[in-house]
Enzyme design. Structure first.
Site, PDB file in Angstrom:
ATOM      1  N   PRO A  38      24.013  45.244  41.071  1.00  0.00           N
ATOM      2  CA  PRO A  38      25.268  45.774  41.704  1.00  0.00           C
ATOM      3  C   PRO A  38      26.495  45.559  40.394  1.00  0.00           C
ATOM      4  CG  PRO A  38      24.776  43.751  42.552  1.00  0.00           C
ATOM      5  CD  PRO A  38      23.421  44.084  41.940  1.00  0.00           C
ATOM      6  N   ASP A  39      27.211  46.411  40.403  1.00  0.00           N
ATOM      7  CA  ASP A  39      28.365  46.192  39.530  1.00  0.00           C
ATOM      8  C   ASP A  39      29.424  45.396  40.070  1.00  0.00           C
ATOM      9  OD1 ASP A  39      29.790  47.964  40.931  1.00  0.00           O
ATOM     10  OD2 ASP A  39      30.020  49.585  39.750  1.00  0.00           O
ATOM     11  N   PHE A  40      30.611  45.068  39.458  1.00  0.00           N
ATOM     12  CA  PHE A  40      31.522  44.474  39.898  1.00  0.00           C
ATOM     13  C   PHE A  40      32.492  44.987  40.736  1.00  0.00           C
ATOM     14  CE2 PHE A  40      29.734  42.569  36.127  1.00  0.00           C
ATOM     15  CZ  PHE A  40      29.282  41.243  36.299  1.00  0.00           C
ATOM     16  N   ARG A  41      33.201  46.148  40.359  1.00  0.00           N
ATOM     17  CA  ARG A  41      34.332  46.531  41.102  1.00  0.00           C
ATOM     18  C   ARG A  41      34.091  47.756  41.694  1.00  0.00           C
ATOM     19  NH1 ARG A  41      35.270  44.089  36.335  1.00  0.00           N
ATOM     20  NH2 ARG A  41      36.706  42.278  36.363  1.00  0.00           N
ATOM     21  N   ASN A 112      27.226  43.242  29.637  1.00  0.00           N
ATOM     22  CA  ASN A 112      26.245  43.094  30.558  1.00  0.00           C
ATOM     23  C   ASN A 112      25.366  41.664  30.160  1.00  0.00           C
ATOM     24  OD1 ASN A 112      27.047  45.156  31.672  1.00  0.00           O
ATOM     25  ND2 ASN A 112      25.303  46.441  31.588  1.00  0.00           N
ATOM     26  N   ASP A 114      22.289  41.185  31.711  1.00  0.00           N
ATOM     27  CA  ASP A 114      20.989  41.408  32.395  1.00  0.00           C
ATOM     28  C   ASP A 114      19.912  41.720  31.450  1.00  0.00           C
ATOM     29  OD1 ASP A 114      21.302  44.143  31.477  1.00  0.00           O
ATOM     30  OD2 ASP A 114      22.192  44.609  33.139  1.00  0.00           O
ATOM     31  N   HIS A 131      29.665  39.354  26.246  1.00  0.00           N
ATOM     32  CA  HIS A 131      29.850  38.323  27.588  1.00  0.00           C
ATOM     33  C   HIS A 131      28.850  37.502  27.493  1.00  0.00           C
ATOM     34  CE1 HIS A 131      33.136  41.151  29.698  1.00  0.00           C
ATOM     35  NE2 HIS A 131      33.656  40.430  28.432  1.00  0.00           N
TER      36      HIS A 131
END
Ligand code: OAD
Length: 272
Positions: A38-41, A112, A114, A131
């Protein structure tokens, strides 16, 4: 204007003409949603909309260093779901690897954590993980590294580990950047690279988090900027050579790749 018109086809033509040899790509969570992360927003599906069960004061707290000190458990519950190894790169990740193979990728900036760009075959030296990532971890107090294998177990059981130095006992956290923490040195060391780009491609990010969000603006005047995203973001659309593909990034990338005649090569790059 640099492009014949504001279309994906015009960008393909620009690449084919040999004028794009220093392509800088910038990515966010939207490049990995097709992989099942899933993304965040995004409304409904984004992580920040689905954290109620974790009992947080507000959704972003799960990535805030002060909250983590107070209660690291919600982060570890999430880490279990996001941990690399359970997911496969998308066609969009493979495209970035293909650009690298063709020696056209100057650099990939990703937000990301991941590790899917590495998994897709983008050379690590061309990736700036702005990040951080789940690749390493350490004590948040004395910074002593924590072993990978132990970490894997702790993430699987969603139990926050403590520093290997008994006399320290601080909390251990993957080296992903939380709100309130500095970005890695590699980000600042490469922060001016977008100025050298002859083409900027942005994929799957809301461009809401700084300083990353400022990178696309560094492109020089007349340098085409291509956005693959569900929605318009940042200052995209304000420059004459901005091209916006608003939709699924994998669809947009396939369209670009078809225009380039790289379709077969891309499918081969795509390790599923
Ligand atoms: P966001 O969730 O903020 O934005 C994802 C963007 O991708 C949105 O604009 C979506 O519309 C779009 N999107 C989603 N799926 C897509 C698809 N299949 N094709 C095209 N577009 C799609 O994620 P980021 O911008 O990466 O930071 O978020 C930035 C930072 O905020 C993250 O790195 C994280 C978060 O807090 C930290 O954890 C420090």
């Amino acid at each position: 204007d640099t492009l014949s018109d504001r279309s994906v086809a015009a960008v393909a033509e620009f690449i084919k003409s040999g004028r794009a040899k220093q392509i800088v790509v910038m990515t966010g969570a939207g490049i990995s949603t097709a992989a099942g992360i899933p993304d965040f927003r995004s409304p409904n599906t984004g992580l920040y909309n689905n954290l109620a069960r974790l009992d947080l004061p507000h959704p972003e707290a799960v990535f805030e260093i002060d909250f983590f000190r107070y209660n690291p458990r919600p982060f570890y519950v999430l880490a279990k779901e996001l941990y690399p190894g359970n997911f496969h790169p998308t066609i969009s990740h493979a495209f970035v690897a293909l650009l690298a193979k063709k020696k056209l990728l100057r650099m990939l900036f990703t937000q990301n954590i991941d590790c899917l760009e590495r998994a897709a075959g983008v050379p690590p030296e061309l990736i700036v993980e702005a990040h951080g990532s789940f690749a390493t971890q350490r004590c948040i107090d004395c910074k002593t590294p924590f072993p990978d294998a132990e970490m894997r177990k702790c993430v699987e059981s969603a139990s926050p580990p403590n520093c290997v130095r008994k006399e320290c006992g601080g909390l251990v956290k993957p080296d992903i950047v939380f709100f309130g923490e500095q970005l890695p040195n590699t980000f600042f060391a490469n922060a001016t690279v977008p100025r050298e780009a002859d083409l900027v491609i942005v994929v799957g990010t809301s461009l809401m988090v700084h300083p990353f969000a400022g990178l696309p603006r560094l492109a020089r005047d007349g340098v085409p900027r291509l956005l693959f995203n569900m929605e318009r973001v940042g200052d995209f659309g304000t420059r004459a050579d901005d091209v916006l593909y608003l939709g699924e990034c994998d669809d947009g990338i396939r369209k670009l790749v078809d225009e380039l005649g790289w379709g077969d090569e891309l499918e081969k790059m795509w390790v599923e």
